[in-house]
Enzyme design. Structure first.
Site, PDB file in Angstrom:
ATOM      1  N   SER A 124     -21.909  24.341  10.887  1.00 37.90           N
ATOM      2  CA  SER A 124     -21.562  24.099   9.481  1.00 37.90           C
ATOM      3  C   SER A 124     -21.906  22.663   9.099  1.00 37.90           C
ATOM      4  CB  SER A 124     -20.063  24.346   9.264  1.00 37.90           C
ATOM      5  OG  SER A 124     -19.306  23.314   9.868  1.00 37.90           O
ATOM      6  N   SER A 136     -13.710  28.613   6.620  1.00 35.96           N
ATOM      7  CA  SER A 136     -14.385  27.360   6.989  1.00 35.96           C
ATOM      8  C   SER A 136     -15.717  27.160   6.261  1.00 35.96           C
ATOM      9  CB  SER A 136     -14.592  27.292   8.513  1.00 35.96           C
ATOM     10  OG  SER A 136     -13.367  27.401   9.198  1.00 35.96           O
ATOM     11  N   TRP A 153     -13.019  27.852  24.915  1.00 35.55           N
ATOM     12  CA  TRP A 153     -13.388  28.702  26.052  1.00 35.55           C
ATOM     13  C   TRP A 153     -13.733  27.825  27.262  1.00 35.55           C
ATOM     14  CZ3 TRP A 153     -17.747  29.119  29.088  1.00 35.55           C
ATOM     15  CH2 TRP A 153     -17.851  30.271  29.877  1.00 35.55           C
ATOM     16  N   ARG A 176     -14.679  36.976  12.616  1.00 33.25           N
ATOM     17  CA  ARG A 176     -14.476  35.621  13.113  1.00 33.25           C
ATOM     18  C   ARG A 176     -13.781  35.701  14.454  1.00 33.25           C
ATOM     19  NH1 ARG A 176     -13.125  29.894  10.467  1.00 33.25           N
ATOM     20  NH2 ARG A 176     -12.992  28.743  12.433  1.00 33.25           N
ATOM     21  N   GLY A 208     -15.722  25.723  22.385  1.00 33.95           N
ATOM     22  CA  GLY A 208     -15.125  24.547  23.029  1.00 33.95           C
ATOM     23  C   GLY A 208     -13.852  24.915  23.782  1.00 33.95           C
ATOM     24  N   ASP A 248     -16.755  31.275  16.622  1.00 35.96           N
ATOM     25  CA  ASP A 248     -15.860  30.138  16.892  1.00 35.96           C
ATOM     26  C   ASP A 248     -15.163  30.290  18.243  1.00 35.96           C
ATOM     27  OD1 ASP A 248     -14.596  27.740  16.363  1.00 35.96           O
ATOM     28  OD2 ASP A 248     -12.923  28.677  15.295  1.00 35.96           O
ATOM     29  N   ARG A 279     -19.221  15.933  14.032  1.00 32.19           N
ATOM     30  CA  ARG A 279     -18.790  15.898  15.444  1.00 32.19           C
ATOM     31  C   ARG A 279     -19.531  14.771  16.175  1.00 32.19           C
ATOM     32  NH1 ARG A 279     -17.833  22.122  17.522  1.00 32.19           N
ATOM     33  NH2 ARG A 279     -16.469  22.702  15.788  1.00 32.19           N
ATOM     34  N   GLU A 332     -15.305  43.011   4.090  1.00 31.82           N
ATOM     35  CA  GLU A 332     -14.160  43.324   4.955  1.00 31.82           C
ATOM     36  C   GLU A 332     -14.054  42.251   6.033  1.00 31.82           C
ATOM     37  OE1 GLU A 332     -12.006  45.848   4.585  1.00 31.82           O
ATOM     38  OE2 GLU A 332     -13.086  46.423   2.755  1.00 31.82           O
ATOM     39  N   ARG A 364      -9.630  31.831   8.924  1.00 35.42           N
ATOM     40  CA  ARG A 364     -10.119  31.123   7.734  1.00 35.42           C
ATOM     41  C   ARG A 364     -11.628  31.258   7.659  1.00 35.42           C
ATOM     42  NH1 ARG A 364      -7.564  26.557  10.844  1.00 35.42           N
ATOM     43  NH2 ARG A 364      -9.135  25.832  12.322  1.00 35.42           N
ATOM     44  N   ASN A 371     -19.425  20.500  10.689  1.00 34.99           N
ATOM     45  CA  ASN A 371     -19.648  20.281  12.135  1.00 34.99           C
ATOM     46  C   ASN A 371     -20.534  19.059  12.381  1.00 34.99           C
ATOM     47  OD1 ASN A 371     -19.950  23.859  12.833  1.00 34.99           O
ATOM     48  ND2 ASN A 371     -18.119  22.556  12.943  1.00 34.99           N
TER      49      ASN A 371
END
Ligand code: IPE
Ligand code: IPE
Ligand code: MG
Length: 226
Positions: A58, A182, A18, A174, A16, A13, A64, A193, A180, A61
């Site tokens: 996902s 998602s 970045w 993540r 965008g 994630d 979008r 973990e 989260r 997604n």
């Protein structure tokens, strides 16, 4: 010798944000993200990880703007065109999970061909999650069980998921600052973990991955025991 997780999963994630920070279009972030994804997964296999699962798109997604989605689909096409040979050379098997019926038909076809071509890879497995949603996956397994009309064990249930045959992730990373899941691997991550990085995915380096692996090695997994 530190303990290396057998299976790492990465929620990639922050592409965008970045790009936005650099006044670039979101597509530039996705392009950089794709480069990182290839380098990180190769690095993971080199240090002894056996399974690398990458969350690239996902089900959510898919709402979008079409322009962004078309850019992502083109990147996936490019990935398949340029990387299957490389996976073969490195003896890595490709597995694609997600609902291919939600994606352009050629993406499903390329996925299937890539899986077939690399099926003999015994050094590691790269799992690409595209058009993937955990709730949809769970519901389709439940519906299959209902149709079969019998109660299932955990193992039997897991065999109805798109990840059938894969071990559960040991470590979930993540990037991108959010904490989260998602809708990612909700069943499979029961005892995984979790590691969160504030870095946006295109800025998450192989050294950052090493840091996450070191952090994992220092953890005590108790599985509810004392
Ligand atoms: C992750 O980056 C890639 C995909 C979800 C396809 P994002 O596109 O979510 O980037 P941000 O979160 O908007 O920065
Ligand atoms: C999660 O990122 C999905 C992928 C990285 C493929 P999102 O950007 O879609 O997640 P939310 O919307 O911040 O929860
Ligand atoms: Mg995001």
């Amino acid at each position: 010798m530190t303990e290396i997780p057998r299976h790492i999963a990465i929620i990639m994630d922050g592409n965008g944000r970045w790009a936005k920070k650099r006044l670039l279009p979101r597509s530039a972030g996705h392009r950089e993200g794709m480069k990182r994804m290839i380098s990180l997964s190769e690095h993971a296999f080199d240090v002894g990880v056996e399974y690398v699962t990458l969350f690239a798109l996902s089900t959510e997604n898919l709402s979008r703007p079409q322009e962004e989605l078309d850019g992502l689909f083109s990147l996936f096409r490019k990935y398949f065109a340029e990387n299957i040979q490389r996976l073969l050379q490195k003896h890595i098997r490709l597995r694609v999970v997600g609902d291919m019926s939600l994606l352009p038909p050629d993406i499903g076809e390329l996925s299937r061909k890539g899986e077939e071509a690399t099926a003999a890879g015994e050094r590691g497995t790269l799992v690409l999650a595209i058009g993937y949603g955990a709730r949809q996956e769970l519901l389709s397994a439940v519906n299959a069980a209902v149709r079969a009309g019998k109660e299932l064990s955990q193992e039997e249930f897991a065999s109805l998921l798109s990840t059938a045959g894969l071990p559960d992730p040991d470590l979930l990373i993540r990037t991108g600052r959010e904490k989260r899941l998602s809708n990612f691997l909700l069943w499979q991550c029961a005892y995984t973990e979790l590691y969160f990085s504030d870095k946006m995915f295109p800025a998450f380096t192989n050294a950052d991955l090493d840091h996450a692996l070191e952090n994992y090695a220092g953890r005590e997994r108790r599985y509810g025991k004392i």
